[in-house]
Structures are given as C-alpha cells and as structure tokens.
Write an enzyme that holds these catalytic residues in place. Sequence first.
Site, mmCIF file in Angstrom:
data_model
loop_
_atom_site.group_PDB
_atom_site.id
_atom_site.type_symbol
_atom_site.label_atom_id
_atom_site.label_comp_id
_atom_site.label_asym_id
_atom_site.label_seq_id
_atom_site.Cartn_x
_atom_site.Cartn_y
_atom_site.Cartn_z
ATOM 1 N N CYS A 50 0.826 -1.212 0.000
ATOM 2 C CA CYS A 50 0.000 0.000 0.000
ATOM 3 C C CYS A 50 0.856 1.256 0.000
ATOM 4 C CB CYS A 50 -0.940 0.006 1.207
ATOM 5 S SG CYS A 50 -0.095 -0.096 2.795
ATOM 6 N N HIS A 98 19.042 0.096 0.044
ATOM 7 C CA HIS A 98 17.612 0.405 0.033
ATOM 8 C C HIS A 98 16.784 -0.828 0.392
ATOM 9 C CE1 HIS A 98 13.858 2.325 -1.064
ATOM 10 N NE2 HIS A 98 13.584 1.297 -1.850
#
Length: 437
Positions: A50, A98
């Site tokens: 999301c 990351h």
Amino acid sequence: MQLISLGLNHKTAPVDIRERFSLTTDEVRRGLSHLNEYAEIEEAVVLSTCNRSELYAVVADGVNAREVACQFFSDLTGNSVEIDCYLYAHEGERCIRHLFRVASSLDSLILGEGQILSQVKQAYAIAREVNSTSTVLNLLFHRAIATGKRVRTETKIAYNAVSVSYAAVELAKEIFGKLNTSSVLIFGAGKMAELTAEHLLSHGVKKLYVANRHKEKAQEFAAQYKGEAIDFENALELAEDIDVIVTSTGAPHYVVKAWETRRLMTKRKGRPLVFIDIAVPRDVDPEVEGIAGVKLFNIDALEAVVDDHVEERRKEAVTAEKIVKEEIESIQMKFRYLSCRPVMALLSTRCERIRCREVRRVHAKLPNLSEEEQRAMENMTKMIVRKILRTPMMKLNASAGTQEEALYVDAMQRLFKLDLLGETGTSEERHRRYRYS
C-alpha cells in the site's frame, strides 16, 4: 551486471499516484512471467504494497539500466503517466542498502511496523515461482530477509511498534475520544481488516459491522470478532447509525461513491461520519471529502498520527542501521566473486569429467578391485584434482573485481578450452547460460 531498484513510495508520491502503480499478486506474477521478452533484464523481483511499488532487477552491462527498468515498470503497471518526478532509482550498493532498509522497516511509513518483512518474503516467493530470479537476486533477497529478521531480533525497533491499522484506530480515538460508545463498519476481510478489528476490540468499540463482497467470508470474520456481517452492496444504506467506516478492500475501483454518501448523510440529519481509507488503490471516492458532515482520511494522513513510542524506536533505528551496514559489507564480498563463478564452475566440471573418465578406464582394466580399493582410488584422484586446481582457483578468485580479472578469465578459457558463450551468442542464449551458471 548492473543491479538496480526503481520505484515510488509514500515519501515520493501521494496516494493518488501510488494507487495507479499498485499491483495485485496475480498482476505481478503475470508480469514477471513475461520477463524473457526483455533481453536486457536478467532477473527481477517486484514489491508492491500500500505504500510502495518497486522493481529490483539485474540488467545486462552496456545498456542504460534506469531506462530499461523504467520500460519494464511502465509495461508491468500498464501506466504511461509521466512519473519521473516521483520515481527513485538506486544502483549497486545503494540498491542493496535500500532493500535492506525496506526489509528492516527503516523505510516504512511507520518505523518498525511488522508487515513489510512478510511482504518482502512474498514478493521474492512470487518471483521464484515464475523463475525470474537467479544467482544475484537469490543471494540479495535471502540476505535482505535475514537482515530484517536480525534487526527485529537484536533491536527493540518493533517493540510497541504500530501498524497502519493501529494508526487508523488511533486516528478514530483522536476524533471521538473513547470508542466504547462508537460503532464501526469495516469494508474488507483481509489481513489489514483483521488487524483493525483486533485494535478496535481492544479499545472497547461498542459495535462492529463487517461488509465483504463474499458473504460467507464476512460472516466468518464477524463471528471471529464478535461483530455482525451486513450485505456488501447495501452496506452504506445500513450505515445510518455508524460513526466510523474503515475501508480495506483490494477492489480496483471505488467501493464508497459520493452520491451514495450524500444520500446517507441526508438520512443522518447532520450527524458526522468519519471515513478512514487504508486501501491502495483507494476505496473511497475523494469527492466524499467535500460532503457536509463527512471527514475523510486516507493512508497518507496516518503518518501524522502521534505515537508515544516513536522516539524509542528512532533510537533503536540507529543500531538497526549499523546492522544494515554490516550486512551490506558482507554481501558485497560475496558479490565480488560472482563474475568469476561461471569460469570456476566450468573448470571444475571439466576436470571432474576427466577424472571420472580415467577412473572408469582403470576399473575396466582392474575389475577385481575391492570396494575399499575403489574408494581409495576415488579419494586419491579427487585430492589430485583439488590440489592441481587450488592455485589457479585462488588466483582467479583474487582477481575478481580488479583490473586483472579479464586477463585471468581469458587465460582460463584459452588454457583449458572452456566453452563460455561469448559475443557470438544471441541474447537469449546468453540469458539461458547466465541463469544456468
């Protein structure tokens, strides 16, 4: 090889942009199954939640990695909207950092939240199902998952951590105070809806209603959380006495529409109604926000929810960053040798074939050897091969990542006549050989 991650998240793009690039597991699976149509991309994993949609890929040398990744990302999402201003791209070590930070919940909307690690696992599992990963991403994602687990074990970053669903309930509490006099309707019956129901019950909500497109699932969900299942299609018509509506479905379109909400508000005669939309794509039409008496909060609004323990988790994040740094240094040492592995594997295979062939010849000439003598011959020949190869293997290993690497690789190919596929091979042949090696 070029390692790259490309995508957008809650830091770079608002929810109305993120929802255009949100992907279901089936869409990810279908997209990755067509990876062989992109000759420049050797491996790929797609992570879509999301709060983020990201592509992790291994791209062939000699091409623009960002351009190649962007093309696949656009084709995957079926979206040609101009998004350069929202996209980020990380290459090499920055890509590794990351991913490790994502898996460790250091890059999450809510620091320390627990769902992201399982979402990374699921993304990797889907890629493995459709064979879109090989040596590099297998190594990278195994280590990323291990790093996420290590961070959660060795730090208290997840201690009293909140989730999106918890933040939604906290937002409702800010508006209504205690929830023991409030009734809540939840659209959806997935994991996020379950977590929301648990938090609502722990705060003593007066009445819980559940609406899901599959009636049986709604009834099962409602029974589990001592609520009441209501008809999905007519849910808003039955919401006249409800205070909060939380939406968390996987629908690709708006579940709550403006005209239905207007009709509901006329029945409520000015009584306020709060929508908390934690779905991406969004479940509630943004026009609903303009209706008198309605307050609408989407997932981006949850970032502003104050958490009493956030400062404590930030301190733990410092330790987590050190763990991430250690894991990056460790995996880089492994990556350093990947470029030489195909040559080393072929050299070992060739020598083993020769050894096995000569041992069979000896067995044919000496059929009366005992089992003990045969084992002794096996062990002796293996040790001879291992000792002969030890020095060239060490030299080749030491050259990995240096200016001498190409010289040693070329020498090995020539001296031992190793059948490495070179520039004469097609991109498809190189692709297959890369995956095999």
